[in-house]
Design a protein around this motif. Structure first.
Motif, PDB file in Angstrom:
ATOM      1  N   ALA A 181      64.697  30.197 -16.637  1.00 45.61           N
ATOM      2  CA  ALA A 181      63.602  29.394 -17.189  1.00 45.61           C
ATOM      3  C   ALA A 181      64.085  28.426 -18.234  1.00 45.61           C
ATOM      4  O   ALA A 181      65.097  28.495 -18.793  1.00 45.61           O
ATOM      5  N   PRO A 206      48.747  30.675  -9.096  1.00 44.73           N
ATOM      6  CA  PRO A 206      50.196  30.799  -9.306  1.00 44.73           C
ATOM      7  C   PRO A 206      50.644  30.012 -10.541  1.00 44.73           C
ATOM      8  O   PRO A 206      50.055  28.999 -10.900  1.00 44.73           O
ATOM      9  N   GLU A 207      51.658  30.533 -11.168  1.00 37.11           N
ATOM     10  CA  GLU A 207      52.239  29.851 -12.318  1.00 37.11           C
ATOM     11  C   GLU A 207      52.968  28.590 -11.849  1.00 37.11           C
ATOM     12  O   GLU A 207      53.533  28.572 -10.762  1.00 37.11           O
ATOM     13  N   PRO A 208      52.969  27.563 -12.652  1.00 32.92           N
ATOM     14  CA  PRO A 208      53.738  26.375 -12.249  1.00 32.92           C
ATOM     15  C   PRO A 208      55.239  26.688 -12.257  1.00 32.92           C
ATOM     16  O   PRO A 208      55.705  27.515 -13.032  1.00 32.92           O
ATOM     17  N   HIS A 209      55.945  26.041 -11.378  1.00 34.51           N
ATOM     18  CA  HIS A 209      57.390  26.264 -11.286  1.00 34.51           C
ATOM     19  C   HIS A 209      58.079  25.738 -12.538  1.00 34.51           C
ATOM     20  O   HIS A 209      57.892  24.595 -12.930  1.00 34.51           O
ATOM     21  N   THR A 210      58.879  26.601 -13.151  1.00 34.67           N
ATOM     22  CA  THR A 210      59.623  26.198 -14.343  1.00 34.67           C
ATOM     23  C   THR A 210      61.107  26.067 -14.042  1.00 34.67           C
ATOM     24  O   THR A 210      61.920  26.065 -14.936  1.00 34.67           O
ATOM     25  N   TYR A 211      61.442  25.981 -12.769  1.00 37.90           N
ATOM     26  CA  TYR A 211      62.837  25.880 -12.387  1.00 37.90           C
ATOM     27  C   TYR A 211      62.994  24.745 -11.377  1.00 37.90           C
ATOM     28  O   TYR A 211      62.025  24.278 -10.795  1.00 37.90           O
ATOM     29  N   SER A 212      64.228  24.334 -11.199  1.00 38.97           N
ATOM     30  CA  SER A 212      64.516  23.332 -10.176  1.00 38.97           C
ATOM     31  C   SER A 212      65.669  23.847  -9.320  1.00 38.97           C
ATOM     32  O   SER A 212      66.570  24.521  -9.810  1.00 38.97           O
ATOM     33  N   LEU A 213      65.619  23.532  -8.046  1.00 39.95           N
ATOM     34  CA  LEU A 213      66.658  23.976  -7.130  1.00 39.95           C
ATOM     35  C   LEU A 213      67.919  23.140  -7.316  1.00 39.95           C
ATOM     36  O   LEU A 213      67.862  22.015  -7.779  1.00 39.95           O
ATOM     37  N   TRP A 240      69.605  27.938 -11.380  1.00 37.97           N
ATOM     38  CA  TRP A 240      68.361  27.367 -10.865  1.00 37.97           C
ATOM     39  C   TRP A 240      67.185  28.307 -11.060  1.00 37.97           C
ATOM     40  O   TRP A 240      66.037  27.901 -11.062  1.00 37.97           O
ATOM     41  N   TYR A 241      67.454  29.591 -11.257  1.00 37.23           N
ATOM     42  CA  TYR A 241      66.367  30.558 -11.388  1.00 37.23           C
ATOM     43  C   TYR A 241      66.044  30.900 -12.835  1.00 37.23           C
ATOM     44  O   TYR A 241      65.120  31.650 -13.091  1.00 37.23           O
TER      45      TYR A 241
END
Length: 94
Positions: free
Chosen positions: A94, A5-12, A91-92
């Motif tokens: 990039a 999986p790609e690393p998360h580039t977003y924050s909630l 939050w979604y």
């Protein structure tokens, strides 16, 4: 083949948004009062009655003032706290 999986580039977001979607008592008073005032103003302009036009202006202003007072009493959308995040970033994105 296993995909990593790609690393998360977003924050909630720090907190969930308000769940009332702006449907508060103060908003309803404002909407109904302004709609009634504009409807009366239209009728007053059609029949050329100055008393109805003035009454419609009074109703519209009273609706705005009462809505502001109701929001101050806590019946409207809450005001964001000073410590909340001020940056408006999705939050979604990039």
């Amino acid at each position: 083949m296993v995909q990593t999986p790609e690393p998360h580039t977003y924050s909630l977001p720090a907190a969930a948004p308000y769940s009332n979607h702006g449907r508060t008592k103060a908003a309803w008073v404002l909407m109904l009062g302004v709609c009634l005032g504009f409807l009366l103003a239209g009728v007053g302009l059609i029949i050329s009655n100055d008393a109805i036009v003035i009454a419609s202006i009074v109703i519209t202003v009273a609706a705005v003032v009462s809505s502001v007072i109701m929001r101050g009493m806590g019946l409207g959308q809450p005001v964001p706290r000073a410590g909340d995040e001020t940056e408006k970033k999705d939050w979604y994105s990039a």
